[in-house]
Motif scaffolding. Structure first.
Motif, PDB file in Angstrom:
ATOM      1  N   PHE A  39      -0.058   2.681   2.658  1.00  0.00           N
ATOM      2  CA  PHE A  39       0.311   3.068   0.908  1.00  0.00           C
ATOM      3  C   PHE A  39      -0.166   3.473   0.602  1.00  0.00           C
ATOM      4  CE2 PHE A  39      -1.421  -0.655  -1.646  1.00  0.00           C
ATOM      5  CZ  PHE A  39      -0.945  -0.598  -2.834  1.00  0.00           C
ATOM      6  N   LEU A  66      -1.120   5.106  -3.456  1.00  0.00           N
ATOM      7  CA  LEU A  66      -1.469   4.213  -4.216  1.00  0.00           C
ATOM      8  C   LEU A  66      -2.515   4.889  -5.090  1.00  0.00           C
ATOM      9  CD1 LEU A  66      -4.526   3.000  -4.989  1.00  0.00           C
ATOM     10  CD2 LEU A  66      -3.797   2.232  -2.194  1.00  0.00           C
ATOM     11  N   SER A  74       1.435  -0.719  -7.756  1.00  0.00           N
ATOM     12  CA  SER A  74       0.016  -0.222  -6.778  1.00  0.00           C
ATOM     13  C   SER A  74      -0.711  -1.794  -6.245  1.00  0.00           C
ATOM     14  CB  SER A  74      -0.587   0.648  -7.096  1.00  0.00           C
ATOM     15  OG  SER A  74      -0.268   2.336  -7.379  1.00  0.00           O
ATOM     16  N   VAL A  89      -0.809  -4.819  -3.222  1.00  0.00           N
ATOM     17  CA  VAL A  89      -0.889  -5.401  -2.014  1.00  0.00           C
ATOM     18  C   VAL A  89      -0.898  -6.471  -1.406  1.00  0.00           C
ATOM     19  CG1 VAL A  89      -3.204  -6.203  -1.521  1.00  0.00           C
ATOM     20  CG2 VAL A  89      -2.754  -4.285  -3.065  1.00  0.00           C
ATOM     21  N   GLY A 104      -4.195   2.065   3.326  1.00  0.00           N
ATOM     22  CA  GLY A 104      -4.399   2.388   1.798  1.00  0.00           C
ATOM     23  C   GLY A 104      -4.846   4.024   0.857  1.00  0.00           C
ATOM     24  N   CYS A 116      -5.751   6.065  -1.586  1.00  0.00           N
ATOM     25  CA  CYS A 116      -5.697   6.643  -3.153  1.00  0.00           C
ATOM     26  C   CYS A 116      -5.817   8.121  -3.529  1.00  0.00           C
ATOM     27  CB  CYS A 116      -6.808   6.228  -3.555  1.00  0.00           C
ATOM     28  SG  CYS A 116      -7.304   6.204  -5.759  1.00  0.00           S
ATOM     29  N   GLU A 173     -11.201  -1.341  -3.313  1.00  0.00           N
ATOM     30  CA  GLU A 173     -11.638  -2.382  -2.719  1.00  0.00           C
ATOM     31  C   GLU A 173     -12.353  -4.174  -3.040  1.00  0.00           C
ATOM     32  OE1 GLU A 173     -11.054  -0.842   1.867  1.00  0.00           O
ATOM     33  OE2 GLU A 173     -13.116   0.278   0.444  1.00  0.00           O
ATOM     34  N   ILE A 196      -9.099   1.353   1.996  1.00  0.00           N
ATOM     35  CA  ILE A 196      -8.676   1.881   1.204  1.00  0.00           C
ATOM     36  C   ILE A 196      -9.506   3.287   1.672  1.00  0.00           C
ATOM     37  CG2 ILE A 196      -8.797   2.108  -1.405  1.00  0.00           C
ATOM     38  CD1 ILE A 196      -6.173   0.101  -0.620  1.00  0.00           C
ATOM     39  N   PRO A 250       3.790   3.385  -6.362  1.00  0.00           N
ATOM     40  CA  PRO A 250       3.117   3.810  -5.155  1.00  0.00           C
ATOM     41  C   PRO A 250       4.554   4.007  -4.048  1.00  0.00           C
ATOM     42  CG  PRO A 250       3.670   0.891  -5.701  1.00  0.00           C
ATOM     43  CD  PRO A 250       3.720   2.494  -6.511  1.00  0.00           C
TER      44      PRO A 250
END
Length: 158
Positions: free
Chosen positions: A69, A71, A78, A82, A99, A101, A114, A123, A145
């Motif tokens: 994912f 994001l 994004s 979740v 996740g 970033c 988070e 994440i 995302p």
């Protein structure tokens, strides 16, 4: 969510049989008894960092379907993504979600993200920023995302 569920289901097959050798997991601890499969041509290898400084090696998750994912912490879509990913994680233990970033300064933002959203999956961020630059195994990203589905061999399928 139905499209994601179909893509994940299509990755297929049964998980590999358990072995006595547990791989090193996301936080440096042994992971759930899954055997890490060897890399194959096209398998995605990424070394991602968590806010606590530990590394998550995507290759160590081979043997199960993985949803990456990608994001941005400031991005509304994004944040909205979740919720369905939370449902996926809670209903299908054979799928791992990670996740990532992908924005400048991600290292400084992952912990707060988070804490604010409490996702049931890690994440991370790319410490060398190859994902943001479009030079990672994922190639250039068209949107944030982005969901990337890896089959049990670690090969991108969606």
């Amino acid at each position: 969510m139905p499209t994601l569920a179909l893509a994940v289901a299509a990755c297929g097959g049964e998980p590999p049989p358990p072995t006595d050798e547990a791989p090193i997991g996301m936080s440096g601890t042994t992971g759930g008894g899954r055997a890490t499969l060897p890399a194959v041509e096209g398998s995605v290898e990424l070394s991602l960092r968590r806010a606590d400084g530990t590394f998550l090696e995507v290759g160590e998750l081979r043997g199960q379907v993985v949803v990456l994912f990608v994001l941005a912490t400031f991005d509304g879509p994004s944040q909205m993504t979740v919720r369905p990913l939370r449902q996926l994680v809670e209903t299908d233990p054979n799928v791992a979600v990670v996740g990532i970033c992908a924005q400048q300064g991600a290292r400084l933002l992952v912990d707060a993200y988070e804490a604010a959203l409490a996702p049931p999956f890690p994440i991370t961020y790319d410490p060398i920023e190859s994902i943001t630059a479009g030079t990672s195994a994922l190639g250039p990203l068209e949107a944030i995302p982005t969901l990337v589905v890896l089959d049990a061999r670690g090969v991108e399928v969606a």
